[in-house]
Design a protein around this motif. Structure first.
Motif, PDB file in Angstrom:
ATOM      1  N   PRO A  89       0.403  -1.350   0.389  1.00 40.40           N
ATOM      2  CA  PRO A  89      -0.640  -0.011  -0.095  1.00 40.40           C
ATOM      3  C   PRO A  89       1.146   1.165   0.511  1.00 40.40           C
ATOM      4  N   PHE A  90       2.307   0.900   0.515  1.00 36.76           N
ATOM      5  CA  PHE A  90       2.958   2.437   0.634  1.00 36.76           C
ATOM      6  C   PHE A  90       3.391   3.401  -1.018  1.00 36.76           C
ATOM      7  N   GLU A  91       4.146   1.399  -1.558  1.00 39.87           N
ATOM      8  CA  GLU A  91       4.518   1.910  -2.832  1.00 39.87           C
ATOM      9  C   GLU A  91       3.572   2.125  -3.904  1.00 39.87           C
ATOM     10  N   PHE A  92       2.278   1.729  -3.043  1.00 35.02           N
ATOM     11  CA  PHE A  92       0.689   1.663  -4.655  1.00 35.02           C
ATOM     12  C   PHE A  92       0.877   3.615  -4.894  1.00 35.02           C
ATOM     13  N   SER A  93       0.374   3.891  -3.001  1.00 34.13           N
ATOM     14  CA  SER A  93       0.092   5.235  -2.698  1.00 34.13           C
ATOM     15  C   SER A  93       1.346   6.355  -3.203  1.00 34.13           C
ATOM     16  N   LEU A  94       2.353   6.448  -2.969  1.00 31.64           N
ATOM     17  CA  LEU A  94       3.506   6.794  -3.949  1.00 31.64           C
ATOM     18  C   LEU A  94       3.703   6.499  -5.338  1.00 31.64           C
ATOM     19  N   ASP A  95       2.885   5.691  -6.311  1.00 37.82           N
ATOM     20  CA  ASP A  95       2.580   6.235  -7.443  1.00 37.82           C
ATOM     21  C   ASP A  95       2.127   6.490  -7.899  1.00 37.82           C
ATOM     22  N   ILE A  96       0.824   6.980  -6.857  1.00 37.39           N
ATOM     23  CA  ILE A  96      -0.713   7.184  -7.055  1.00 37.39           C
ATOM     24  C   ILE A  96      -0.091   8.353  -7.207  1.00 37.39           C
ATOM     25  N   SER A  97       0.380   9.105  -6.458  1.00 38.08           N
ATOM     26  CA  SER A  97       0.916  11.006  -6.017  1.00 38.08           C
ATOM     27  C   SER A  97       1.703  11.173  -7.420  1.00 38.08           C
ATOM     28  N   LEU A  98       1.896  10.221  -8.272  1.00 38.76           N
ATOM     29  CA  LEU A  98       2.594  11.054  -9.333  1.00 38.76           C
ATOM     30  C   LEU A  98       1.150  11.829 -10.095  1.00 38.76           C
ATOM     31  N   PHE A  99       0.248  10.944  -9.726  1.00 33.46           N
ATOM     32  CA  PHE A  99      -0.962  11.620 -10.580  1.00 33.46           C
ATOM     33  C   PHE A  99      -1.752  12.886 -10.438  1.00 33.46           C
ATOM     34  N   CYS A 100      -1.399  13.195  -8.569  1.00 32.27           N
ATOM     35  CA  CYS A 100      -2.081  14.035  -7.758  1.00 32.27           C
ATOM     36  C   CYS A 100      -1.653  15.050  -7.607  1.00 32.27           C
ATOM     37  N   ASP A 101      -2.145  16.710  -7.831  1.00 31.02           N
ATOM     38  CA  ASP A 101      -1.925  18.048  -7.914  1.00 31.02           C
ATOM     39  C   ASP A 101      -1.905  18.369  -6.195  1.00 31.02           C
ATOM     40  N   LEU A 102      -2.217  17.770  -5.470  1.00 28.16           N
ATOM     41  CA  LEU A 102      -1.535  18.082  -3.983  1.00 28.16           C
ATOM     42  C   LEU A 102      -1.393  17.172  -3.273  1.00 28.16           C
ATOM     43  N   VAL A 103       0.045  17.022  -2.892  1.00 26.17           N
ATOM     44  CA  VAL A 103       0.056  15.693  -1.912  1.00 26.17           C
ATOM     45  C   VAL A 103       0.374  16.270  -0.285  1.00 26.17           C
ATOM     46  N   ILE A 104      -0.440  16.033   0.392  1.00 30.29           N
ATOM     47  CA  ILE A 104      -0.564  16.517   2.372  1.00 30.29           C
ATOM     48  C   ILE A 104       0.910  14.951   2.649  1.00 30.29           C
ATOM     49  N   CYS A 105       1.835  15.546   3.106  1.00 31.96           N
ATOM     50  CA  CYS A 105       2.391  15.147   3.759  1.00 31.96           C
ATOM     51  C   CYS A 105       3.670  15.410   5.332  1.00 31.96           C
ATOM     52  N   ASP A 106       4.601  14.571   5.869  1.00 32.60           N
ATOM     53  CA  ASP A 106       5.195  15.118   7.216  1.00 32.60           C
ATOM     54  C   ASP A 106       6.141  15.615   6.082  1.00 32.60           C
ATOM     55  N   TYR A 107       6.718  16.437   7.163  1.00 33.37           N
ATOM     56  CA  TYR A 107       8.311  17.416   7.113  1.00 33.37           C
ATOM     57  C   TYR A 107       9.300  16.923   6.416  1.00 33.37           C
ATOM     58  N   ASN A 108       8.991  15.302   6.392  1.00 36.38           N
ATOM     59  CA  ASN A 108      10.437  14.098   6.689  1.00 36.38           C
ATOM     60  C   ASN A 108      10.585  14.064   4.893  1.00 36.38           C
ATOM     61  N   TYR A 109       9.123  13.572   4.666  1.00 40.82           N
ATOM     62  CA  TYR A 109       9.314  13.283   3.015  1.00 40.82           C
ATOM     63  C   TYR A 109       9.565  14.375   2.077  1.00 40.82           C
ATOM     64  N   LEU A 110       9.631  15.747   2.753  1.00 41.46           N
ATOM     65  CA  LEU A 110      10.368  16.609   1.339  1.00 41.46           C
ATOM     66  C   LEU A 110      11.942  16.750   2.139  1.00 41.46           C
ATOM     67  N   PHE A 111      12.090  16.947   3.658  1.00 40.56           N
ATOM     68  CA  PHE A 111      13.411  17.723   4.007  1.00 40.56           C
ATOM     69  C   PHE A 111      14.690  16.543   4.429  1.00 40.56           C
ATOM     70  N   ASP A 112      13.770  15.606   5.107  1.00 39.89           N
ATOM     71  CA  ASP A 112      14.882  14.606   5.899  1.00 39.89           C
ATOM     72  C   ASP A 112      15.719  13.405   5.053  1.00 39.89           C
ATOM     73  N   PRO A 113      16.979  13.973   4.382  1.00 41.48           N
ATOM     74  CA  PRO A 113      17.892  13.373   3.289  1.00 41.48           C
ATOM     75  C   PRO A 113      17.515  12.008   3.868  1.00 41.48           C
ATOM     76  N   ARG A 114      17.485  10.930   4.731  1.00 40.09           N
ATOM     77  CA  ARG A 114      17.605   9.516   4.602  1.00 40.09           C
ATOM     78  C   ARG A 114      16.026   8.697   3.457  1.00 40.09           C
ATOM     79  N   VAL A 115      14.581   9.435   4.141  1.00 38.30           N
ATOM     80  CA  VAL A 115      13.942   9.297   3.449  1.00 38.30           C
ATOM     81  C   VAL A 115      12.758  10.485   2.302  1.00 38.30           C
ATOM     82  N   TYR A 116      14.103  11.116   2.251  1.00 37.59           N
ATOM     83  CA  TYR A 116      12.271  11.801   1.658  1.00 37.59           C
ATOM     84  C   TYR A 116      12.320  11.216  -0.200  1.00 37.59           C
ATOM     85  N   LEU A 117      11.153  12.003  -1.081  1.00 41.25           N
ATOM     86  CA  LEU A 117      10.384  11.113  -1.749  1.00 41.25           C
ATOM     87  C   LEU A 117      11.309  11.326  -2.593  1.00 41.25           C
ATOM     88  N   GLN A 118      12.457  10.598  -2.885  1.00 45.29           N
ATOM     89  CA  GLN A 118      13.058  10.798  -4.286  1.00 45.29           C
ATOM     90  C   GLN A 118      12.215  11.141  -6.181  1.00 45.29           C
TER      91      GLN A 118
END
Length: 204
Positions: free
Chosen positions: A17-46
């Motif tokens: 489900p997590f990988e599925f949600s990431l794939d879906i996000s590519l087709f979204c206009d708006l993504v709501i997420c925690d700070y770390n998915y944007l700023f954390d160098p260990r887990v940010y969404l490449q």
């Protein structure tokens, strides 16, 4: 596409489900997420942030908390104890090469704490990332990446993976080490703890 919809489809097609949600996000206009998915160098969404995209805009909620969160994201700790404990656990195994790599890392920790013992210092703050120690950790990680592929169902899996990820995370943060970083050394009960952290300053 909320949590329940994602869960239903993931369950129906037996997918992550997590990988599925990431794939879906590519087709979204708006993504709501925690700070770390944007700023954390260990887990940010490449898939979003590995290259610049002028079409991305960020609305940061609770931005006043971002400085402290960023300090946490760019802080990493590695301790001599996890390597010593793992050597003890593996003493009756045939993992000779792995034990050799662990002892090389421990040897570097010993070199770090010798001057602290000589001058009776329990804490030390430096502006360098101790290249000899980080180099030995890198060799340990390189060895482990090959070792893990060859040893499926190995003994002491949890302890080995804990040591691996602590070293890996530490090295990941070390890649960002510059003039804004500091190295903290803590010597307590015969064990050295090494910490990289960003000395972020806020300017009004």
């Amino acid at each position: 596409m909320d949590k329940e919809v994602i869960r239903q489809y993931a369950q129906k097609y037996t997918i992550d489900p997590f990988e599925f949600s990431l794939d879906i996000s590519l087709f979204c206009d708006l993504v709501i997420c925690d700070y770390n998915y944007l700023f954390d160098p260990r887990v940010y969404l490449q898939r979003f942030f590995s290259s610049q995209d002028q079409g991305n805009f960020f609305l940061i909620d609770e931005a006043h908390n971002l400085v402290n969160r960023a300090r946490e994201m760019y802080t990493a700790t590695v301790t001599e104890k996890v390597f010593e404990n793992l050597v003890d656990l593996l003493k009756d195994t045939t993992f000779t090469g792995l034990k050799k790599q662990l002892n090389k890392v421990i040897s570097q920790f010993t070199s770090v704490k010798e001057p602290m013992l000589e001058y009776q210092q329990e804490e030390l703050l430096l502006d360098e990332k101790l290249p000899s120690l980080t180099k030995s950790l890198q060799k340990f990680i390189d060895y482990m990446l090959i070792w893990l592929k060859k040893h499926q169902g190995y003994n002491h899996k949890d302890e080995i993976m804990e040591t691996f990820f602590q070293a890996y995370t530490f090295l990941k943060i070390s890649d960002f080490y510059d003039a804004t970083f500091r190295t903290g050394l803590l010597y307590k009960r015969g064990v050295v703890r090494l910490k990289f952290f960003a000395s972020i300053r806020v300017h009004s």
